[in-house]
Design an enzyme around this catalytic site. Structure first.
Site, PDB file in Angstrom:
ATOM      1  N   HIS A  71      28.305 -10.560  -2.626  1.00 50.21           N
ATOM      2  CA  HIS A  71      28.414  -9.889  -3.928  1.00 50.21           C
ATOM      3  C   HIS A  71      29.190  -8.594  -3.799  1.00 50.21           C
ATOM      4  O   HIS A  71      28.923  -7.784  -2.921  1.00 50.21           O
ATOM      5  CB  HIS A  71      27.034  -9.646  -4.549  1.00 50.21           C
ATOM      6  CG  HIS A  71      26.061  -8.929  -3.667  1.00 50.21           C
ATOM      7  ND1 HIS A  71      25.437  -9.535  -2.596  1.00 50.21           N
ATOM      8  CD2 HIS A  71      25.600  -7.653  -3.695  1.00 50.21           C
ATOM      9  CE1 HIS A  71      24.616  -8.670  -2.021  1.00 50.21           C
ATOM     10  NE2 HIS A  71      24.707  -7.515  -2.652  1.00 50.21           N
ATOM     11  N   MET A  72      30.154  -8.421  -4.691  1.00 49.85           N
ATOM     12  CA  MET A  72      30.929  -7.193  -4.763  1.00 49.85           C
ATOM     13  C   MET A  72      30.335  -6.288  -5.836  1.00 49.85           C
ATOM     14  O   MET A  72      30.148  -6.710  -6.972  1.00 49.85           O
ATOM     15  CB  MET A  72      32.399  -7.494  -5.098  1.00 49.85           C
ATOM     16  CG  MET A  72      33.285  -6.246  -5.050  1.00 49.85           C
ATOM     17  SD  MET A  72      34.938  -6.553  -5.734  1.00 49.85           S
ATOM     18  CE  MET A  72      34.559  -6.555  -7.484  1.00 49.85           C
TER      19      MET A  72
END
Length: 210
Positions: A128-129
């Site tokens: 996840h960014m």
DNA sequence: GTTCTAGAAC
DNA sequence: GTTCTAGAAC
């Protein structure tokens, strides 16, 4: 007699070929929360053929989003150069969604500056960014670890991750150094003033809201 | 990742 | 006495 037993490598060879899904945490475990969120239409801000964007359940700033691939990738360690287009797409989409939300919100206030990146050692499985506004004003921002994970080198800029991947074909993380960064003294990311407790830092952050 | 809470720090 | 942090959670 030992020689009649298969060696450990022979046993390994007899196992079914590795399936990425087998390495996922159990669905009911907290670390699988993002895989659940991926399918939750209520939390969804954006979805296309490659990635999904949701609001972080415990935002550490006024705007805090997560961009995740639709297909399961555990973390940056599982990334190779075949994922370059995906990572570039995630950054592009993150910026687009952030600017859209900021434009809407700026009608009432100003907190338009964002950073885009990855935690060096994430707790949640599923890549996840983070897309996070730089006000850091939020009730869910509570601990030194929270603070340092977003304001020290523990936060890996997405553009830098992409450059490293392009240059090296993989992402290297110095785990020992990263763990130490989380213990850094509390320092304002804007003016470098230092604070002894989180409540004092949080009160100070309000003074940067203009 | 969060919640809870013992005891350190003030 | 109250605030705040930090480690266990089966």
């Amino acid at each position: 007699m030992a020689s009649s037993l298969p060696s450990s490598t022979a046993i390994k060879r007899n196992l079914p070929s590795e399936n990425l899904n087998e390495n996922q945490p159990k669905r009911n475990h907290w670390s699988a929360g993002l895989s659940t969120a991926l399918d939750d239409e209520g939390a969804r801000v954006h979805k296309d053929e490659l990635c999904t964007v949701i609001k972080d359940k415990y935002p550490k700033a006024r705007i805090h989003l997560l961009v995740m691939p639709n297909e399961y990738i555990a973390n940056l360690k599982s990334i190779n150069n075949t994922h370059l287009p995906l990572l570039k797409h995630m950054l592009k989409v993150g910026k687009e969604v952030a600017e859209k939300i900021a434009a809407k919100a700026n009608a009432r206030g100003s907190f338009a500056h964002f950073r885009y990146g990855y935690h060096a050692i994430p707790s949640m499985s599923l890549l996840h960014m983070h897309v996070i506004s730089q006000d850091f004003i939020s009730d869910s921002l509570k601990t030194k670890k929270h603070w340092n994970s977003f304001t020290s080198d523990y936060f890996l800029d997405a553009s830098q991750v992409i450059d490293d991947l392009q240059a090296n074909g993989s992402i290297h993380v110095d785990t020992t150094r990263m763990h130490k960064l989380l213990d850094n003294e509390l320092q304002c990311h804007r003016c470098s003033n230092k604070f002894t407790t989180m409540p004092k830092l949080k009160q100070h952050l309000l003074t940067h809201t203009s």
